[in-house]
Each structure stands twice: as C-alpha cells, then as structure tokens.
Design an enzyme around this catalytic site. Sequence first.
Site, PDB file in Angstrom:
ATOM      1  N   LYS A 208      -7.616   0.773 -14.628  1.00 22.77           N
ATOM      2  CA  LYS A 208      -6.373   1.363 -14.328  1.00 22.77           C
ATOM      3  C   LYS A 208      -5.208   0.197 -14.314  1.00 22.77           C
ATOM      4  O   LYS A 208      -4.099   0.531 -14.139  1.00 22.77           O
ATOM      5  CB  LYS A 208      -6.447   1.984 -12.911  1.00 22.77           C
ATOM      6  CG  LYS A 208      -7.431   3.239 -13.018  1.00 22.77           C
ATOM      7  CD  LYS A 208      -7.791   3.641 -11.629  1.00 22.77           C
ATOM      8  CE  LYS A 208      -9.059   4.571 -11.646  1.00 22.77           C
ATOM      9  NZ  LYS A 208      -9.507   4.684 -10.268  1.00 22.77           N
TER      10      LYS A 208
ATOM     11  N   ASP B 178      -9.431 -13.103 -16.559  1.00 25.37           N
ATOM     12  CA  ASP B 178      -9.944 -13.713 -15.400  1.00 25.37           C
ATOM     13  C   ASP B 178     -11.124 -14.783 -16.044  1.00 25.37           C
ATOM     14  O   ASP B 178     -10.912 -16.047 -16.731  1.00 25.37           O
ATOM     15  CB  ASP B 178     -10.568 -13.148 -14.394  1.00 25.37           C
ATOM     16  CG  ASP B 178     -11.021 -13.679 -13.008  1.00 25.37           C
ATOM     17  OD1 ASP B 178     -10.583 -14.586 -12.534  1.00 25.37           O
ATOM     18  OD2 ASP B 178     -12.102 -13.112 -12.324  1.00 25.37           O
TER      19      ASP B 178
ATOM     20  N   ASP C  75      -5.254  -4.319  -8.059  1.00 24.49           N
ATOM     21  CA  ASP C  75      -5.683  -3.723  -6.786  1.00 24.49           C
ATOM     22  C   ASP C  75      -6.716  -4.459  -6.215  1.00 24.49           C
ATOM     23  O   ASP C  75      -7.400  -5.496  -6.917  1.00 24.49           O
ATOM     24  CB  ASP C  75      -6.473  -2.430  -7.133  1.00 24.49           C
ATOM     25  CG  ASP C  75      -7.751  -2.549  -7.914  1.00 24.49           C
ATOM     26  OD1 ASP C  75      -7.819  -3.239  -8.916  1.00 24.49           O
ATOM     27  OD2 ASP C  75      -8.694  -2.136  -7.262  1.00 24.49           O
TER      28      ASP C  75
ATOM     29  N   ARG D 205      -1.901  -1.068  -5.707  1.00 21.98           N
ATOM     30  CA  ARG D 205      -1.264  -1.197  -7.210  1.00 21.98           C
ATOM     31  C   ARG D 205       0.046  -0.818  -7.225  1.00 21.98           C
ATOM     32  O   ARG D 205       0.730  -1.197  -8.035  1.00 21.98           O
ATOM     33  CB  ARG D 205      -2.184  -0.055  -7.985  1.00 21.98           C
ATOM     34  CG  ARG D 205      -3.703  -0.396  -8.260  1.00 21.98           C
ATOM     35  CD  ARG D 205      -4.224   0.770  -9.005  1.00 21.98           C
ATOM     36  NE  ARG D 205      -5.583   0.855  -9.237  1.00 21.98           N
ATOM     37  CZ  ARG D 205      -6.142  -0.110  -9.757  1.00 21.98           C
ATOM     38  NH1 ARG D 205      -6.016  -1.096 -10.551  1.00 21.98           N
ATOM     39  NH2 ARG D 205      -7.700   0.087  -9.740  1.00 21.98           N
TER      40      ARG D 205
HETATM   41  P1  IMP Z   1     -12.630 -11.045 -16.399  1.00 22.54           P
HETATM   42  O1  IMP Z   1     -13.677 -10.072 -17.237  1.00 22.54           O
HETATM   43  O2  IMP Z   1     -13.398 -11.680 -15.528  1.00 22.54           O
HETATM   44  O3  IMP Z   1     -11.739 -11.557 -17.107  1.00 22.54           O
HETATM   45  O4  IMP Z   1     -12.059  -9.627 -15.550  1.00 22.54           O
HETATM   46  C1  IMP Z   1     -10.851  -9.224 -15.554  1.00 22.54           C
HETATM   47  C2  IMP Z   1     -10.437  -8.038 -14.574  1.00 22.54           C
HETATM   48  O5  IMP Z   1     -11.043  -8.408 -13.388  1.00 22.54           O
HETATM   49  C3  IMP Z   1      -9.324  -7.459 -14.416  1.00 22.54           C
HETATM   50  O6  IMP Z   1      -9.156  -6.422 -15.562  1.00 22.54           O
HETATM   51  C4  IMP Z   1      -9.150  -7.074 -13.049  1.00 22.54           C
HETATM   52  O7  IMP Z   1      -9.419  -5.782 -13.021  1.00 22.54           O
HETATM   53  C5  IMP Z   1     -10.203  -7.977 -12.352  1.00 22.54           C
HETATM   54  N1  IMP Z   1      -9.426  -9.123 -11.632  1.00 22.54           N
HETATM   55  C6  IMP Z   1      -9.567 -10.312 -11.870  1.00 22.54           C
HETATM   56  N2  IMP Z   1      -8.957 -11.025 -11.260  1.00 22.54           N
HETATM   57  C7  IMP Z   1      -8.206 -10.147 -10.279  1.00 22.54           C
HETATM   58  C8  IMP Z   1      -7.124 -10.461  -9.127  1.00 22.54           C
HETATM   59  O8  IMP Z   1      -6.945 -11.582  -8.684  1.00 22.54           O
HETATM   60  N3  IMP Z   1      -6.769  -9.273  -8.649  1.00 22.54           N
HETATM   61  C9  IMP Z   1      -7.042  -7.887  -9.045  1.00 22.54           C
HETATM   62  N4  IMP Z   1      -8.044  -7.851 -10.023  1.00 22.54           N
HETATM   63  C10 IMP Z   1      -8.609  -8.852 -10.668  1.00 22.54           C
END
Ligand code: IMP
Length: 178
Positions: free
Chosen positions: A42, A104, A160, A166
């Site tokens: 979302k 991330d 969130d 959000r």
């Molecule tokens: P990745 O697969 O580790 O790159 O994850 C990305 C997902 O992690 C994003 O779509 C977010 O839902 C969540 N995420 C990572 N860091 C944050 C943050 O600081 N705040 C909120 N959601 C985060």
Amino acid sequence: MNYVVSEVLLSKDTISKKVQELGEQIAQDYAGEDLVTVGILKGAVVFLSDLVRHIENNVNVIMDFMAVSSYGDSTKTCGVVKINKDIDTSIKGKHVLIVEDIVDTGLTLSYLIRLMKERHPKSVRVCVLLDKMERRKVPVSVDYKGFDIPDEFVVGYGLDYAGKWRNLPSIHVVDVQE
Ligand code: IMP
Ligand code: MG
C-alpha cells in the site's frame, strides 16, 4: 516499548517539488507513448497518486497495482516475495514503470523487476521515492529516485509502521522510547 513519530525528515513542500520534477522527467521520457504504472500497495499509493498528475505530455498512463509481502528471513539474500494481488493489465509489448515507496534491502524490487521482465514488456523501469542505500543486499537499478535517506525507519506520505501513519503529509523518523 513505545514508538513515536519524531523529527520531519522531508517536509511536504520538499516532497511535492521533487514529485513534480520526477513526473515531468517521466513525461518527457515517455512522451507520446503508452505507460503502465505498477504501484506497489500500500506504501506507494500516496506517492503514485501525486506523481501521475505530473505525467502529462500525451503520455497514455494506465494505472495498475500489485500487493506483495516478503517472507521472514531478512538475513537471506534470496528473499521470497509473495504476490497477494497481481496486476490485471497485460504488459506484453508495453512500457512498464514500477512505482515503490522505498528501496531498502532491494529484495522486493529485484524480484518484481524479474517477474515483470518474464512477461515480455517493451521496457521495465523503476521509480522510488526513497532509497536507503546503506541497507542494500541485492543491487537494484533505480531509474527515477526522489531522495537518498539514512538508515532510519521512516513513516508518512504512504509509508507506515504497523499500518499506522501513512496519512501524514511529511516524512518523519520513528523513534523508540523506552
Ligand atoms: P526491501 O525488499 O527490503 O527493499 O523492502 C522494501 C519494503 O520494506 C518497502 O516497500 C517498505 O514496505 C518496507 N520498508 C523498508 N524501510 C521502511 C521504512 O523506513 N519505513 C516504512 N517501510 C519500510
Ligand atoms: Mg511497501
């Protein structure tokens, strides 16, 4: 433990200027073309809804969405991503722009890019509002990026913590109070 929203990392004005720049750049790059935006639910909803309103230039934008959840073991780099909702649009031969709130570790996006490419689109690009580069485990090539941010947990403007915050218009760091 108690989590509280603290300092503003990115104000709503700062975000709004950047989103306009990104939208205008995208409009230039896809001028006269069809473009399927794939928003990742979302978190990307707020960003995408502002972004598309800056994509003009005769770009024929089709908005679609995916919902994903990543499975547990965040220490592994092979990350399994579960698709909870897929797009409805056939993307074969079309330009695709994946729109995500934040990259991330990169596991989610690298999986989604691979998945989209298997469907033989004309092109696949990625647009993210935020990049936490320090935490990257797998490389992701980001074509349109809003801001690099430090390794802090952030909320607001679609992002969130446990489903909350959000709706905040600015992006804030979350602090733990013990
Ligand atoms: P990745 O697969 O580790 O790159 O994850 C990305 C997902 O992690 C994003 O779509 C977010 O839902 C969540 N995420 C990572 N860091 C944050 C943050 O600081 N705040 C909120 N959601 C985060
Ligand atoms: Mg997300």
